[in-house]
Design an enzyme around this catalytic site. Sequence first.
Site, PDB file in Angstrom:
ATOM      1  N   ARG A  84       0.832  -1.215   0.000  1.00  0.00           N
ATOM      2  CA  ARG A  84       0.000   0.000   0.000  1.00  0.00           C
ATOM      3  C   ARG A  84       0.864   1.261   0.000  1.00  0.00           C
ATOM      4  O   ARG A  84       0.534   2.251  -0.640  1.00  0.00           O
ATOM      5  CB  ARG A  84      -0.922  -0.003   1.216  1.00  0.00           C
ATOM      6  CG  ARG A  84      -2.304   0.451   0.883  1.00  0.00           C
ATOM      7  CD  ARG A  84      -2.684   1.861   1.275  1.00  0.00           C
ATOM      8  NE  ARG A  84      -1.806   2.638   2.050  1.00  0.00           N
ATOM      9  CZ  ARG A  84      -1.437   3.865   1.732  1.00  0.00           C
ATOM     10  NH1 ARG A  84      -1.845   4.427   0.612  1.00  0.00           N
ATOM     11  NH2 ARG A  84      -0.643   4.558   2.518  1.00  0.00           N
ATOM     12  N   SER A 132       1.447  14.206  14.150  1.00  0.00           N
ATOM     13  CA  SER A 132       0.066  14.727  14.103  1.00  0.00           C
ATOM     14  C   SER A 132       0.067  16.253  14.091  1.00  0.00           C
ATOM     15  O   SER A 132      -0.729  16.881  13.388  1.00  0.00           O
ATOM     16  CB  SER A 132      -0.724  14.261  15.326  1.00  0.00           C
ATOM     17  OG  SER A 132      -0.602  12.880  15.508  1.00  0.00           O
ATOM     18  N   ASN A 283     -18.352 -17.562  17.140  1.00  0.00           N
ATOM     19  CA  ASN A 283     -17.505 -17.354  15.960  1.00  0.00           C
ATOM     20  C   ASN A 283     -18.318 -16.744  14.820  1.00  0.00           C
ATOM     21  O   ASN A 283     -17.815 -15.901  14.070  1.00  0.00           O
ATOM     22  CB  ASN A 283     -16.864 -18.679  15.527  1.00  0.00           C
ATOM     23  CG  ASN A 283     -15.683 -19.054  16.411  1.00  0.00           C
ATOM     24  OD1 ASN A 283     -15.138 -18.206  17.117  1.00  0.00           O
ATOM     25  ND2 ASN A 283     -15.298 -20.322  16.396  1.00  0.00           N
ATOM     26  N   GLU A 365      -1.455   8.667   7.817  1.00  0.00           N
ATOM     27  CA  GLU A 365      -2.411   9.561   7.140  1.00  0.00           C
ATOM     28  C   GLU A 365      -3.451  10.118   8.116  1.00  0.00           C
ATOM     29  O   GLU A 365      -4.620  10.286   7.788  1.00  0.00           O
ATOM     30  CB  GLU A 365      -3.112   8.757   6.041  1.00  0.00           C
ATOM     31  CG  GLU A 365      -3.056   9.340   4.681  1.00  0.00           C
ATOM     32  CD  GLU A 365      -1.714   9.167   3.972  1.00  0.00           C
ATOM     33  OE1 GLU A 365      -0.768   8.556   4.510  1.00  0.00           O
ATOM     34  OE2 GLU A 365      -1.609   9.691   2.863  1.00  0.00           O
ATOM     35  N   GLY A 366      -2.996  10.402   9.334  1.00  0.00           N
ATOM     36  CA  GLY A 366      -3.898  10.892  10.395  1.00  0.00           C
ATOM     37  C   GLY A 366      -4.275   9.717  11.276  1.00  0.00           C
ATOM     38  O   GLY A 366      -4.959   8.801  10.841  1.00  0.00           O
TER      39      GLY A 366
HETATM   40  C1  LIG Z   1       5.427   2.452   8.625  1.00  0.00           C
HETATM   41  C2  LIG Z   1       5.188   3.933   8.625  1.00  0.00           C
HETATM   42  C3  LIG Z   1       5.270   4.652   7.437  1.00  0.00           C
HETATM   43  C4  LIG Z   1       5.095   6.038   7.440  1.00  0.00           C
HETATM   44  N1  LIG Z   1       5.266   6.738   6.283  1.00  0.00           N
HETATM   45  C5  LIG Z   1       5.252   8.090   6.322  1.00  0.00           C
HETATM   46  C6  LIG Z   1       5.583   8.861   5.153  1.00  0.00           C
HETATM   47  O1  LIG Z   1       5.834   8.313   4.074  1.00  0.00           O
HETATM   48  N2  LIG Z   1       5.601  10.212   5.255  1.00  0.00           N
HETATM   49  C7  LIG Z   1       5.346  10.859   6.435  1.00  0.00           C
HETATM   50  O2  LIG Z   1       5.388  12.083   6.435  1.00  0.00           O
HETATM   51  N3  LIG Z   1       5.022  10.168   7.538  1.00  0.00           N
HETATM   52  C8  LIG Z   1       4.976   8.802   7.527  1.00  0.00           C
HETATM   53  N4  LIG Z   1       4.681   8.095   8.654  1.00  0.00           N
HETATM   54  C9  LIG Z   1       4.444   8.820   9.886  1.00  0.00           C
HETATM   55  C10 LIG Z   1       2.989   8.864  10.334  1.00  0.00           C
HETATM   56  O3  LIG Z   1       2.250   9.651   9.443  1.00  0.00           O
HETATM   57  C11 LIG Z   1       2.977   9.409  11.761  1.00  0.00           C
HETATM   58  O4  LIG Z   1       3.545   8.402  12.583  1.00  0.00           O
HETATM   59  C12 LIG Z   1       1.601   9.781  12.229  1.00  0.00           C
HETATM   60  O5  LIG Z   1       1.169  10.944  11.566  1.00  0.00           O
HETATM   61  C13 LIG Z   1       1.567  10.049  13.744  1.00  0.00           C
HETATM   62  O6  LIG Z   1       2.559  10.952  14.111  1.00  0.00           O
HETATM   63  P1  LIG Z   1       3.573  10.612  15.323  1.00  0.00           P
HETATM   64  O7  LIG Z   1       4.136   9.269  15.083  1.00  0.00           O
HETATM   65  O8  LIG Z   1       4.499  11.747  15.490  1.00  0.00           O
HETATM   66  O9  LIG Z   1       2.642  10.500  16.593  1.00  0.00           O
HETATM   67  P2  LIG Z   1       2.191  11.720  17.539  1.00  0.00           P
HETATM   68  O10 LIG Z   1       1.671  12.829  16.723  1.00  0.00           O
HETATM   69  O11 LIG Z   1       3.274  12.001  18.493  1.00  0.00           O
HETATM   70  O12 LIG Z   1       0.974  11.042  18.300  1.00  0.00           O
HETATM   71  C14 LIG Z   1       1.169  10.118  19.384  1.00  0.00           C
HETATM   72  C15 LIG Z   1      -0.208   9.732  19.917  1.00  0.00           C
HETATM   73  O13 LIG Z   1      -0.884  10.906  20.411  1.00  0.00           O
HETATM   74  C16 LIG Z   1      -2.110  11.070  19.707  1.00  0.00           C
HETATM   75  N5  LIG Z   1      -2.365  12.502  19.481  1.00  0.00           N
HETATM   76  C17 LIG Z   1      -1.520  13.439  18.969  1.00  0.00           C
HETATM   77  N6  LIG Z   1      -2.119  14.631  18.901  1.00  0.00           N
HETATM   78  C18 LIG Z   1      -3.381  14.459  19.378  1.00  0.00           C
HETATM   79  C19 LIG Z   1      -4.519  15.314  19.562  1.00  0.00           C
HETATM   80  N7  LIG Z   1      -4.486  16.604  19.243  1.00  0.00           N
HETATM   81  N8  LIG Z   1      -5.663  14.775  20.092  1.00  0.00           N
HETATM   82  C20 LIG Z   1      -5.717  13.461  20.423  1.00  0.00           C
HETATM   83  N9  LIG Z   1      -4.682  12.617  20.288  1.00  0.00           N
HETATM   84  C21 LIG Z   1      -3.524  13.101  19.762  1.00  0.00           C
HETATM   85  C22 LIG Z   1      -1.967  10.323  18.397  1.00  0.00           C
HETATM   86  O14 LIG Z   1      -3.230   9.900  17.908  1.00  0.00           O
HETATM   87  C23 LIG Z   1      -1.113   9.138  18.832  1.00  0.00           C
HETATM   88  O15 LIG Z   1      -1.945   8.163  19.397  1.00  0.00           O
HETATM   89  C24 LIG Z   1       4.797   6.705   8.657  1.00  0.00           C
HETATM   90  C25 LIG Z   1       4.669   5.966   9.863  1.00  0.00           C
HETATM   91  C26 LIG Z   1       4.869   4.604   9.840  1.00  0.00           C
HETATM   92  C27 LIG Z   1       4.754   3.848  11.152  1.00  0.00           C
END
Ligand SMILES: Cc1cc2nc3c(=O)[nH]c(=O)nc-3n(C[C@H](O)[C@H](O)[C@H](O)COP(=O)(O)OP(=O)(O)OC[C@H]3O[C@@H](n4cnc5c(N)ncnc54)[C@H](O)[C@@H]3O)c2cc1C
Length: 389
Positions: A84, A132, A283, A365-366
């Site tokens: 994907r 995020s 099930n 993607e969020g």
């Molecule tokens: C395998 C993989 C591939 C990826 N590929 C890409 C890519 O190609 N390009 C790219 O740019 N990114 C990529 N990502 C990153 C991904 O988009 C981010 O991990 C994701 O957006 C979450 O950001 P973070 O990891 O910094 O978590 P954080 O933003 O630190 O969030 C941590 C936790 O807190 C929660 N949280 C944060 N803010 C809030 C809020 N305001 N209210 C409630 N809850 C909140 C989140 O839901 C989460 O549960 C990838 C990640 C993975 C694991």
Amino acid sequence: MDFFLTEEQKIVQRLARDFAEKEIMPKVSTDDHAHRFQNEIVKKMADHGFFGSVFPEHYGGSNLGHIAHAIIVEEICRAESSLRHFFNMQALTCPLTILNWGTDQQKKKYIKKLIQCELFGVNAMTEPNAGSDFASIQTTAIKDGNSFVVNGSKMWISNAPIMDAGVVYVKTDPKIIPKHRGISCFIIEKDMPGLKRKEIKNKLGHHCAPTGELIFEDCRIPEQNLVGELGQGFKIAMNALDFGRISVAAGAVGVAQACIDESIRYCNEREAFGKRIGEFQMNQQKIADMIAGTEASRVLLYKAAFLADQNIRNTLESTIAKHIAAETCVKSARFAVEIFGGYGYSEEYPVARLYRDAIMYQTGEGSSNITSMIIALDGLGWKKVKVEY
Ligand SMILES: Cc1cc2nc3c(=O)[nH]c(=O)nc-3n(C[C@H](O)[C@H](O)[C@H](O)COP(=O)(O)OP(=O)(O)OC[C@H]3O[C@@H](n4cnc5c(N)ncnc54)[C@H](O)[C@@H]3O)c2cc1C
């Protein structure tokens, strides 16, 4: 309104299903495959035109649209969810961003090569300290002559270890308030001096998709690589997510469908207490929830993709589709593991892999928290994203 696929969409579905069953499924059962990126499979997908659905023919696309894209992604992810990620990098957030916001020169230089996998793309938004909270990214790009000097790093970037080119979001005006107005989008290439890449190993799942960090140390990006206008990066990224979420929802539907397929097969095979385990109502309840949730997700997915095909903004619809599909996919993977009992805990059967891969759909993607927030804020009327149509 009708719920029928067109003849073209049915052909695409058959082609993708056939490819998934013949070219991918036989290979995912081996441990070797589970931990390795297979360039040749991704290139074959490109040869089948799987990355070109939303691009005009003069850029090498088929112009079949977002519903066709969703159909292909579902079929491929039913076989192997890792693949994907390539739909973002070779078909959506990377080349589609260039198509929607780039200059003619940028479009000519990159789009065809990306969708045909002559170049591997990236879409770099996330940083070690900002995922995020995208408006708080800290990588800066400061103008110096005819170029921008970039410093900082990007984290969790799909395709980073194998990238040739792609889009990156950086702060060109780090002090401006509100913060999101200081973000701009640029095209990067792997050989730019000052750009280093590092693979992230030992991920929980999605082992066939390489992921990594991008490190910028006084990396110079020529000013002609700016995509859109200075300070327009946040808007460009959010627009790209509207399309990206359709693709993520489609992947989640594919994984959920794989969980259903495996569970039904096992329910008919395995016996306990002298009965097939599918005869136990508890099930059956799981099977019913999985099928109903997956079908509901698919309908929401097609609605979001339909709006995209009509050029109608679909932020709310694609967010809802992604949210429901991700939750359904995780729930279905958990149910599948439960239905398989002890064997669900073994890599001998595919449900362990589906379980590890499914969780990714709640993050990319969020995250599910963020998609909940977008849906709730629109509902409350505090931050409307829905458009009337
Ligand atoms: C395998 C993989 C591939 C990826 N590929 C890409 C890519 O190609 N390009 C790219 O740019 N990114 C990529 N990502 C990153 C991904 O988009 C981010 O991990 C994701 O957006 C979450 O950001 P973070 O990891 O910094 O978590 P954080 O933003 O630190 O969030 C941590 C936790 O807190 C929660 N949280 C944060 N803010 C809030 C809020 N305001 N209210 C409630 N809850 C909140 C989140 O839901 C989460 O549960 C990838 C990640 C993975 C694991």
